[in-house]
Write a protein that holds these residues in place. Structure first.
Motif: not given
Length: 66
Positions: A4-15, A46-50
């Motif tokens: 997974t690329k970092i740009r393909d992840t979501l932040s806490v706020s986005q999740v 920072y946390r990163m969710w796929t």
């Protein structure tokens, strides 16, 4: 399994936005071990969710509310 690329992840706020909860709720769920801790950004921590992890959280929430 593809990396997974970092740009393909979501932040806490986005999740939180996707799940229609507050960022504080996401952090409370993490603290209470209601959702698994995601990977962290190697530079800033920072946390990163796929997208797949977010979908798993959504599915679990729906099942627990049923």
């Amino acid at each position: 399994m593809p990396k997974t690329k970092i740009r393909d992840t979501l932040s806490v706020s986005q999740v939180a936005e996707v799940l229609q909860v507050t960022p504080r709720t996401i952090k409370n769920w993490l603290k209470a071990n209601k959702i698994p801790e995601p990977a962290r950004h190697p530079g800033n921590g920072y946390r990163m969710w796929t997208p797949e992890e977010v979908e798993d959280i959504r599915r679990c929430r729906q099942e627990s509310m049923a």
